[in-house]
Design a protein around this motif. Structure first.
Motif, PDB file in Angstrom:
ATOM      1  N   CYS A 152     -40.752  21.288  17.425  1.00 58.17           N
ATOM      2  CA  CYS A 152     -42.196  21.286  17.172  1.00 58.17           C
ATOM      3  C   CYS A 152     -42.513  22.524  16.338  1.00 58.17           C
ATOM      4  O   CYS A 152     -42.556  23.635  16.857  1.00 58.17           O
ATOM      5  N   ASN A 193     -44.586  19.149  10.311  1.00 52.66           N
ATOM      6  CA  ASN A 193     -45.653  18.224  10.672  1.00 52.66           C
ATOM      7  C   ASN A 193     -46.507  17.980   9.434  1.00 52.66           C
ATOM      8  O   ASN A 193     -47.159  18.901   8.924  1.00 52.66           O
ATOM      9  N   ALA A 200     -43.964  22.491  23.739  1.00 51.10           N
ATOM     10  CA  ALA A 200     -43.311  21.181  23.785  1.00 51.10           C
ATOM     11  C   ALA A 200     -42.444  21.027  25.034  1.00 51.10           C
ATOM     12  O   ALA A 200     -42.024  19.930  25.357  1.00 51.10           O
TER      13      ALA A 200
END
Length: 162
Positions: free
Chosen positions: A93, A98, A129
């Motif tokens: 993450c 992203n 996460a």
């Protein structure tokens, strides 16, 4: 688009061979028949000198889609990798991975891997996460660092082959 992704990754591979950070490894996966899969890269990220992950070498798999570079690759450590920003599945993450946050098509494999290396020592508590690592870091940084040293470090000779 398929041609664009593969062309870009072929160029990335050439660039990597000419100039990559010391102790990092990034190369397309070799299939059982000996051919290369340019859309799946096997990588190794060293822990930063002076950081709590120093001394370890960490396997990462980058999976690119035919929509690359418009869409970021998916990056994974091994399952159950101990870090607040790594899901139990191993998925990393990180904002630059992203497309709705920090992804830019101009980012290179080198920049992605250096970003992941930086994340090891600089977790983002605003985007957890993994519950265990997140709560441990939040409640006791010293205990978190001890746990990293105990559980998180993977010695080079445990998986690294030259």
């Amino acid at each position: 688009m398929a041609g664009i992704a593969r062309s870009r990754l072929t160029q990335e591979r050439k660039n990597w061979r000419k100039d990559h950070p010391y102790s990092f490894v990034a190369k397309p996966e070799t299939r059982d028949d000996g051919s290369s899969d340019i859309l799946v890269w096997q990588c190794i990220i060293p822990g930063k000198k002076g950081g709590i992950w120093e001394g370890g070498f960490y396997p990462v798999v980058l999976k690119f889609s035919e929509e690359y570079p418009e869409k970021p690759p998916q990056a994974n450590f091994p399952q159950h990798f101990f870090h607040p920003n790594v899901y139990p599945s191993g998925k990393i993450c990180l904002s630059i991975l992203n497309e709705e946050k920090g992804w830019r098509p101009s980012l290179s494999v080198k920049q992605i891997l250096q970003g992941i290396q930086d994340l090891l020592d600089n977790p983002n508590n605003g985007d957890p996460a993994q519950e265990k690592a997140y709560h441990l870091l939040l409640n006791s940084k010293a205990q978190y660092e001890l746990t990293v040293k105990k559980e998180g470090l993977l010695p080079k000779d445990s998986w690294y082959t030259t």
